[in-house]
Motif scaffolding. Structure first.
Motif, PDB file in Angstrom:
ATOM      1  N   ILE A 186       9.592  11.283 -13.136  1.00 11.17           N
ATOM      2  CA  ILE A 186       8.917  10.044 -11.857  1.00 11.17           C
ATOM      3  C   ILE A 186       7.237  10.670 -11.982  1.00 11.17           C
ATOM      4  O   ILE A 186       7.210   9.460 -10.868  1.00 11.17           O
ATOM      5  N   ALA A 187       6.890  11.524 -12.964  1.00 12.13           N
ATOM      6  CA  ALA A 187       4.876  11.634 -12.309  1.00 12.13           C
ATOM      7  C   ALA A 187       4.783  11.805 -13.975  1.00 12.13           C
ATOM      8  O   ALA A 187       5.172  12.892 -14.664  1.00 12.13           O
ATOM      9  N   GLU A 188       3.379  11.230 -14.282  1.00  8.41           N
ATOM     10  CA  GLU A 188       2.442  12.037 -15.022  1.00  8.41           C
ATOM     11  C   GLU A 188       1.421  12.470 -14.205  1.00  8.41           C
ATOM     12  O   GLU A 188       0.762  11.875 -13.742  1.00  8.41           O
ATOM     13  N   TRP A 189       0.726  13.502 -14.503  1.00  4.57           N
ATOM     14  CA  TRP A 189      -1.008  13.620 -13.964  1.00  4.57           C
ATOM     15  C   TRP A 189      -1.863  14.333 -15.040  1.00  4.57           C
ATOM     16  O   TRP A 189      -1.544  14.886 -15.651  1.00  4.57           O
ATOM     17  N   ASP A 207       0.030   9.853 -11.819  1.00  3.84           N
ATOM     18  CA  ASP A 207       1.267   8.550 -12.264  1.00  3.84           C
ATOM     19  C   ASP A 207       2.253   8.557 -11.604  1.00  3.84           C
ATOM     20  O   ASP A 207       3.379   9.589 -11.815  1.00  3.84           O
ATOM     21  N   VAL A 208       2.784   7.745 -10.907  1.00  2.51           N
ATOM     22  CA  VAL A 208       4.089   8.039  -9.957  1.00  2.51           C
ATOM     23  C   VAL A 208       5.017   6.660 -10.945  1.00  2.51           C
ATOM     24  O   VAL A 208       4.668   5.225 -11.869  1.00  2.51           O
ATOM     25  N   LEU A 209       6.691   6.764 -10.841  1.00  2.00           N
ATOM     26  CA  LEU A 209       6.549   5.694 -11.448  1.00  2.00           C
ATOM     27  C   LEU A 209       6.452   3.969 -10.660  1.00  2.00           C
ATOM     28  O   LEU A 209       6.199   4.485  -9.835  1.00  2.00           O
ATOM     29  N   PRO A 210       6.630   3.454 -11.826  1.00  5.72           N
ATOM     30  CA  PRO A 210       5.746   2.120 -11.948  1.00  5.72           C
ATOM     31  C   PRO A 210       5.893   1.305 -10.806  1.00  5.72           C
ATOM     32  O   PRO A 210       7.211   1.493 -10.357  1.00  5.72           O
ATOM     33  N   GLY A 211       5.224   0.839  -9.925  1.00  8.82           N
ATOM     34  CA  GLY A 211       5.919  -0.317  -8.057  1.00  8.82           C
ATOM     35  C   GLY A 211       6.025   0.735  -7.026  1.00  8.82           C
ATOM     36  O   GLY A 211       6.380   0.532  -5.824  1.00  8.82           O
ATOM     37  N   LEU A 253      -4.565   9.255   1.620  1.00  8.04           N
ATOM     38  CA  LEU A 253      -4.760   9.005   0.124  1.00  8.04           C
ATOM     39  C   LEU A 253      -5.682   7.869  -0.064  1.00  8.04           C
ATOM     40  O   LEU A 253      -6.011   7.052   0.950  1.00  8.04           O
ATOM     41  N   THR A 254      -6.590   8.257  -1.444  1.00  7.24           N
ATOM     42  CA  THR A 254      -7.170   7.122  -2.092  1.00  7.24           C
ATOM     43  C   THR A 254      -6.215   6.000  -1.954  1.00  7.24           C
ATOM     44  O   THR A 254      -5.278   5.836  -2.519  1.00  7.24           O
ATOM     45  N   PRO A 255      -6.747   4.861  -1.002  1.00  8.21           N
ATOM     46  CA  PRO A 255      -6.053   3.493  -2.042  1.00  8.21           C
ATOM     47  C   PRO A 255      -5.509   3.160  -2.526  1.00  8.21           C
ATOM     48  O   PRO A 255      -6.839   3.057  -3.625  1.00  8.21           O
ATOM     49  N   PRO A 256      -4.310   2.964  -3.284  1.00  9.41           N
ATOM     50  CA  PRO A 256      -4.031   2.703  -4.454  1.00  9.41           C
ATOM     51  C   PRO A 256      -4.696   1.726  -4.975  1.00  9.41           C
ATOM     52  O   PRO A 256      -4.447   0.307  -4.356  1.00  9.41           O
ATOM     53  N   GLY A 257      -4.845   1.269  -6.102  1.00  9.05           N
ATOM     54  CA  GLY A 257      -5.102   0.227  -6.649  1.00  9.05           C
ATOM     55  C   GLY A 257      -7.032   0.797  -6.938  1.00  9.05           C
ATOM     56  O   GLY A 257      -7.323  -0.168  -7.548  1.00  9.05           O
ATOM     57  N   ALA A 258      -7.317   1.333  -5.837  1.00  9.68           N
ATOM     58  CA  ALA A 258      -8.847   1.630  -6.486  1.00  9.68           C
ATOM     59  C   ALA A 258      -9.445   2.099  -7.097  1.00  9.68           C
ATOM     60  O   ALA A 258     -10.610   2.168  -7.748  1.00  9.68           O
ATOM     61  N   ASP A 294      -0.012  -2.179 -12.398  1.00 11.33           N
ATOM     62  CA  ASP A 294       1.483  -1.482 -12.799  1.00 11.33           C
ATOM     63  C   ASP A 294       2.111  -0.403 -11.320  1.00 11.33           C
ATOM     64  O   ASP A 294       3.103   0.167 -11.072  1.00 11.33           O
ATOM     65  N   ASP A 295       1.040  -0.611 -10.204  1.00 13.22           N
ATOM     66  CA  ASP A 295       1.428   0.145  -8.810  1.00 13.22           C
ATOM     67  C   ASP A 295       1.580   1.606  -9.326  1.00 13.22           C
ATOM     68  O   ASP A 295       2.470   1.602  -8.425  1.00 13.22           O
ATOM     69  N   LYS A 296       1.079   2.274 -10.254  1.00 13.02           N
ATOM     70  CA  LYS A 296       1.921   3.610  -9.960  1.00 13.02           C
ATOM     71  C   LYS A 296       0.432   4.868 -10.549  1.00 13.02           C
ATOM     72  O   LYS A 296       1.012   5.956 -10.748  1.00 13.02           O
ATOM     73  N   THR A 297      -0.699   4.209 -10.228  1.00 16.16           N
ATOM     74  CA  THR A 297      -1.687   5.374 -10.014  1.00 16.16           C
ATOM     75  C   THR A 297      -2.513   5.843  -8.399  1.00 16.16           C
ATOM     76  O   THR A 297      -3.054   4.825  -8.429  1.00 16.16           O
ATOM     77  N   LEU A 298      -2.396   6.923  -8.729  1.00 19.59           N
ATOM     78  CA  LEU A 298      -3.098   7.625  -7.272  1.00 19.59           C
ATOM     79  C   LEU A 298      -4.427   8.332  -7.532  1.00 19.59           C
ATOM     80  O   LEU A 298      -4.053   9.267  -8.590  1.00 19.59           O
ATOM     81  N   ARG A 299      -5.540   8.103  -7.318  1.00 18.28           N
ATOM     82  CA  ARG A 299      -6.259   9.426  -7.535  1.00 18.28           C
ATOM     83  C   ARG A 299      -6.629  11.084  -6.400  1.00 18.28           C
ATOM     84  O   ARG A 299      -6.170  10.540  -5.162  1.00 18.28           O
TER      85      ARG A 299
END
Lengths: 430, 430
Positions: B344-347, B359-363, B379-384, B393-398
């Motif tokens: 469910i995650a890669e980093w 990167d979390v599970l897409p969506g 957290l930094t807003p997703p999409g930033a 993909d609504d999956k990347t978090l910084r």
């Protein structure tokens, strides 16, 4: 201009009298040429003695506990795009501005001006129809003589520079009011107090008319560069009307972009600049400025706050500085006095600021510059005070008395008076 | 990306297993929610302990005799548009740049980037056909995930932002090389070392291809933001190829606009920024920059010079700083390890810089952000990390681990791992 000295005389001399005078003066001039001088009257720069008055700024205690703003913000870190609230308050107290109108910048007010105009070009300004770069044939009013760096920015941005003569009361407002009926005329450069280079201050009525005038362009802007806001020689300094209050009265608050800095209060090489503008302008500015930078140097803001402590201290500091600068102006005016009554020169006698404007016999400014150079004295190039660097009358010279030592200045301005006489005699025929 | 952990598992659970797990994890989550936390993983800011390492910068002896440059210039005064020669040398020694290529700026490298692009818009750049603002439909390549402030500048200036995926080796160069065949594509944003937010470094071959590629636009520019140039956690830091040397080899030296700063070496609130570029670019830049300002803050340059003394000292300083930051990254990676093997995650596990990309599970990125917020962690807003602030993909978090204290970070990243699990289980069905 205020303080201009009336003239007569050289024209009344016979050719023989002029020749004899020229020959005597030329001997005097040659003596100076043989001295191997290297002096500079061209730079509107403080000298070392002036800078030393602010030396305490460099030894402000910036130990850890002093790196925090009043609100507890660690100023070593990111944050605060528009400046520390306490810095805005200090500027507000000194300049009579609404602190809410202020954006504190880096060390250069010129850069803030350039920023405002490039944002206008690329994005437009409140009240306008979009980016100025999309409009053709734009024009900009340049009060002449004026500041070359102002003119250069609008020239680079592609404006046609339109001259309006400076009068004792500021720009010739009849001309300005006529020009702004043209929707292509987008703005005007103003140094309203101790103007560069004439040293005069706009009258209350001039400020009122600038604030009140009907402009055909819906997004006309006044670039109000109050660089010499507190740069009085003594307590009897010129008073400048409050342009924001007047603009408010006439519903034209969005018209004003106000600028100033501590470049000539503390250090040109490390001061703090500011701009002030209406809410609509400020919000539009911050939206773009926030993409340009995360924030300006806040530690230098803290340093300035600690050094001054209060508006009163800053004003007292300026009186000390003013006293030093007044000496330079007195030396210059004293040597220019030998031109009195000769009908070949007029000059201004400001009560503050950094410059004296000297008008010589039309057609001789270039020659005066050349003669000075021959004797080892650098003058600001003639024409620098005019749009496109061209003085059609070849008569205006900007004198910057602050940078040389008193002794150097005395010599340099004696040579100046001499060169003005020589050039005039050449022109009249010898 | 380098260091990404392989995944499997949550998908292999039965619905009942997922429900039981969700219920247990939700109890854990609710406990955190009741703690009234207020933590922040969103800001790429140093924390106080890091800033304290540079505190000596604030107590540099700036008495009168130390206010002069090596060449004898009084740095309190006007002068020197492009930076003190000794400051250029220090940057050159640290960054492996030609000192002649360097222009030293104010405190903000972002502002230098904005300046380069606005000059390009208004005046054009060497090799081009004039002001970019006169061309229609211009495009800009954004390596994704990337730095929101970069994307925002080109968005504001009206470029169409074109995404190119980040790979382990930097931007997907096949895609880049294809895109630059379009003459409307004017440039690319690059953070080549410890990229924001992925933390990886461009491979030598990627740098070579960027320097060598054929661009249809004659005035294509690479915005080379080497913000994390010396920001290694230890001596085994990533090595970045010399883009100027490679560009020179392929005759494309004008293509590179290089940027860096001491914002994350000394103080974000009062550092020194620089840009470096070919002679043609530099001359064109200085011509306009010289109209924008008389010069940047030279006293802060002197302060930095006195504080560091040499490139070796600056690099040693960075190792001290790197050690402090590595602890933060270790805490974060350690807590993310509970996600290992769950599918469910890669980093990323960078060897320097300021960010981890998760990167979390897409969506589910938005939902993770929401869960974190519920527990008091920003957290930094997703999409930033994506052009226009939209991650399809609504999956990347910084993740920015530097600002919280070690204890806060430990708690915040435990909640992060928990939130990633909860959001994934919700998505998979509970």
């Amino acid at each position: 201009m205020k303080g201009i000295v009336s003239m007569k005389a050289y024209t009344e001399l016979t050719k023989k009298e002029r020749e004899e005078l020229f020959s005597a003066l030329m001997n005097e001039y040659k003596n100076y040429c043989n001295m191997g001088l290297s002096l500079d009257l061209s730079r509107g720069k403080p000298n070392s003695a002036q800078l030393d008055i602010s030396l305490g700024l460099m030894s402000v205690d910036m130990s850890r506990e002093n790196c925090f703003s009043r609100g507890g913000l660690d100023c070593r870190n990111y944050g605060v795009l528009d400046g520390l609230p306490e810095m805005k308050e200090l500027f507000s107290d000194v300049l009579g501005l609404d602190p809410a109108d202020i954006i504190v910048g880096g060390n250069s007010s010129l850069q803030l001006m350039y920023g405002c105009l490039t944002r206008a070009m690329l994005f437009g300004v409140p009240g306008g129809r979009g980016p100025w770069s999309q409009e053709e044939g734009l024009k900009w009013i340049c009060v002449t003589p004026g500041y070359d760096r102002h003119f250069r920015i609008t020239e680079l941005l592609g404006f046609e520079l339109v001259s309006v003569p400076m009068t004792d009361d500021g720009p010739d407002m009849d001309k300005v009011e006529e020009l702004v009926r043209d929707p292509k005329v987008k703005g005007i450069w103003c140094v309203p107090k101790y103007s560069n280079p004439t040293g005069n201050t706009y009258s209350d009525e001039t400020v009122r008319r600038l604030a009140a005038m009907e402009c055909a362009s819906p997004d006309f802007r006044i670039m109000w560069d109050n660089a010499y806001c507190v740069h009085d020689f003594d307590e009897a300094g010129d008073k400048l009307a409050d342009i924001f209050a007047l603009a408010e009265k006439y519903g034209n608050r969005d018209r004003i972009y106000y600028f100033s800095s501590t470049s000539k209060i503390t250090f040109p090489g490390g001061g703090v600049a500011l701009m002030a503008m209406s809410e609509a302008n400020r919000l539009a500015t911050l939206k773009i400025l926030g993409a340009e930078t995360i924030g300006f140097d806040k530690l230098n803001q803290l340093r300035h706050l600690a050094f001054f402590g209060s508006a009163d201290n800053m004003l007292e500091h300026m009186l000390t500085l003013g006293g030093v600068i007044k000496e330079k102006f007195d030396i210059t005016i004293n040597n220019l006095s030998s031109l009195r009554g000769l009908g070949i020169a007029e000059w201004t006698e400001p009560r503050g600021g950094y410059f004296i404007s000297l008008d010589v016999l039309p057609g001789t400014a270039g020659r005066v510059h050349e003669l000075m150079k021959g004797a080892g004295v650098v003058l600001t190039p003639p024409g620098a005070t005019h749009p496109y660097g061209k003085d059609p009358d070849d008569k205006t010279l900007r004198i910057a008395p602050t940078y040389p030592t008193d002794g150097e200045l005395d010599t340099a301005t004696q040579i100046l008076a001499l060169s003005v006489k020589l050039a005039a005699l050449e022109k009249l025929g010898v």
